[in-house]
Design a protein around this motif. Structure first.
Motif, PDB file in Angstrom:
ATOM      1  N   MET A   1       0.855  -1.189   0.000  1.00  0.00           N
ATOM      2  CA  MET A   1       0.000   0.000   0.000  1.00  0.00           C
ATOM      3  C   MET A   1       0.883   1.228   0.000  1.00  0.00           C
ATOM      4  N   SER A   2       0.590   2.133  -0.912  1.00  0.00           N
ATOM      5  CA  SER A   2       1.423   3.312  -1.070  1.00  0.00           C
ATOM      6  C   SER A   2       0.617   4.384  -1.793  1.00  0.00           C
ATOM      7  N   TYR A   5      -1.041  11.333   0.669  1.00  0.00           N
ATOM      8  CA  TYR A   5      -2.117  11.646   1.610  1.00  0.00           C
ATOM      9  C   TYR A   5      -2.353  13.141   1.651  1.00  0.00           C
ATOM     10  N   ILE A  35      -9.007   1.452   4.595  1.00  0.00           N
ATOM     11  CA  ILE A  35      -7.604   1.066   4.791  1.00  0.00           C
ATOM     12  C   ILE A  35      -7.434  -0.442   4.607  1.00  0.00           C
ATOM     13  N   ARG A  39      -5.110  -2.307   1.892  1.00  0.00           N
ATOM     14  CA  ARG A  39      -4.078  -3.260   2.297  1.00  0.00           C
ATOM     15  C   ARG A  39      -4.264  -4.608   1.619  1.00  0.00           C
TER      16      ARG A  39
ATOM     17  N   HIS B  22       1.419   6.416   3.836  1.00  0.00           N
ATOM     18  CA  HIS B  22       0.563   5.232   3.934  1.00  0.00           C
ATOM     19  C   HIS B  22       0.840   4.437   5.206  1.00  0.00           C
ATOM     20  N   LEU B  65      -3.989   5.755   9.924  1.00  0.00           N
ATOM     21  CA  LEU B  65      -2.762   6.314   9.369  1.00  0.00           C
ATOM     22  C   LEU B  65      -2.085   7.171  10.427  1.00  0.00           C
TER      23      LEU B  65
END
Lengths: 290, 159
Positions: A1-2, A5, A35, A39, B22, B65
């Motif tokens: 996951m990248s 933000y 999330i 993932r 992330h 996060l």
């Protein structure tokens, strides 16, 4: 996951980012679904836009009609004093979502946009004729929640568009709501079936003036059981009439068999829970009147 | 990937962290800050072993996060005891034999703390509901519930 933000500090800025990223981005509310999906690799996003610094999205206004900001948490729903009476089903739906950790951050807006067929609060909102407001570069639009939910994980939201809030009318007197859920254990459970009902009696308190029944986990979306609603409206809510509504709702459901339950079992549970939820509404109306 | 500079307040101490956007609070706590009392397991908010308190409320650090915690207060198990003294919940878990392998216990204690802070006189049923988001594969929960109830009495006694 990248991903990159972003944390906009105004609705205008959020809408702008949403429009700029389109399908490459998603808005982040509580993150309890998003999330995990990122993932698991189910969602590949280049941009995540956190909404927590946008003012005004977490408010509950219950003077007259009720407005819920998209970021209202399940915890806030559970605890709000305006939902302890006729709107009790909102509390009953919210308090069975996950554990405290999830309810402390998971939001009502996120739950709607995630569009799980087994969502717990959404059926309650369907019985309240809730409308949703979305904001995009083209401006704001308001549409019925019933119709907004298109399929598993799918809504009528356009790419880049943001759900900002929900609205429904206050319930008149002689009204009540109820929510019931069947699962294999009492907590941390995805519903095998869940049912929400709302009943409003006529001025004499004898006949059903308005009936709403909504089902979870028995169709591609949470959905209303309209034939069952119609069959009760204008009728005296006798035990037989409520059982007949349960049978009609079961006939309207389209469950699948999966790891949690068979389709046949779900259909039987719908019949029982709808009858029970309507009975509970009736008891609540009578308790409030006495 | 652009890194983000965060100021996190963890157990009352300010930490400046430079991290990829992330990464979760759990990643930063364990890998960057060496606070390994917060455990990692399912990474899907099901098991609860990563529970920490964010502004006093129990949350799953695995799906939060780190960037969302900017400017907020985080409490982990390392920050619960004061001046070398165990918190009454920690002591009660020891006294009641509520710990076996121990993996779920830091989170179990923090969930219990968040709950007792708001509900100082719970019933056993309340305690069990409060801990529904924390799984334990060893103890069967009875001794955990007993320990939380005992800690609630001890905390009430101290007030």
């Amino acid at each position: 996951m990248s991903f990159e933000y972003h944390e906009p500090t105004s609705l205008a800025e959020a809408v702008d980012l949403g429009a700029r990223f389109g399908a490459d981005g998603r808005f982040l509310a509580g993150g309890t679904d998003l999330i995990i999906q990122i993932r698991r690799g189910k969602l590949r996003l280049r941009h995540v836009v956190g909404l927590h610094r946008v003012p005004g999205l977490d408010g509950i206004d219950a003077n007259g009609s009720v407005t819920l900001g998209a970021l209202v948490t399940h915890r806030a729903l559970e605890r709000h004093s305006a939902f302890q009476g006729r709107l009790r089903a909102l509390v009953e739906g919210a308090e069975v979502v996950g554990g405290h950790q999830v309810r402390n951050v998971g939001t009502v807006g996120g739950n709607i946009v995630n569009a799980s067929p087994a969502a717990d609060v959404t059926p309650v909102l369907l019985t309240l004729d809730t409308t949703v407001t979305c904001a995009g570069r083209g401006g704001e639009r308001t549409l019925p929640l019933d119709g907004f939910l298109v399929g598993p994980g799918q809504t009528a939201l356009r790419p880049g568009e943001l759900l900002t809030g929900l609205r429904f009318s206050a319930l008149p007197g002689r009204s009540a709501t109820a929510f019931l859920k069947a699962g294999r254990r009492k907590a941390m459970e995805i519903s095998v079936v869940c049912v929400a009902a709302r009943l409003t009696l006529d001025a004499a308190g004898e006949r059903c003036a308005e009936v709403r029944i909504a089902l979870g986990a028995v169709a591609p979306t949470t959905r209303r059981a309209r034939a069952a609603e119609r069959a009760l409206e204008g009728r005296v809510p006798t035990p037989d009439a409520l059982r007949a509504a349960g049978r009609l709702a079961a006939a309207e459901s389209q469950p699948i068999s999966d790891v949690r339950a068979s389709a046949r079992y779900r259909t039987l549970v719908v019949e029982t829970l709808v009858t029970r939820a309507l009975t509970r509404c009736l008891e609540r109306i009578r308790d409030a009147a006495s | 990937m652009t890194k983000v500079a965060l100021t996190l307040t963890i157990n009352g101490q300010r930490h400046e962290v430079l991290t990829e956007p992330h990464r979760t609070l759990l990643d930063v706590l364990r890998a960057d800050l060496g606070l390994t009392g917060t455990k990692e397991n399912c990474l899907e908010a099901e098991c609860g072993v990563c529970t920490v308190l964010l502004d006093g409320r129990a949350v799953n650090a695995c799906i939060l996060l780190a960037a969302q915690c900017q400017g907020r207060q985080v409490l982990t198990i390392e920050g619960l005891g004061r001046d070398g003294q165990l918190h009454p919940l920690q002591q009660a878990f020891i006294d009641h034999g509520a710990v076996q392998c121990g993996y779920c216990i830091p989170a179990m204690i923090l969930s219990a703390k968040a709950y007792l802070d708001e509900h100082p006189a719970p019933t056993e049923a309340h305690v069990r509901e409060a801990l529904a988001g924390n799984l334990c594969r060893c103890t069967g929960y009875q001794k955990i519930a007993d320990a939380v109830l005992a800690a609630a009495r001890e905390l009430a006694h101290r007030r």
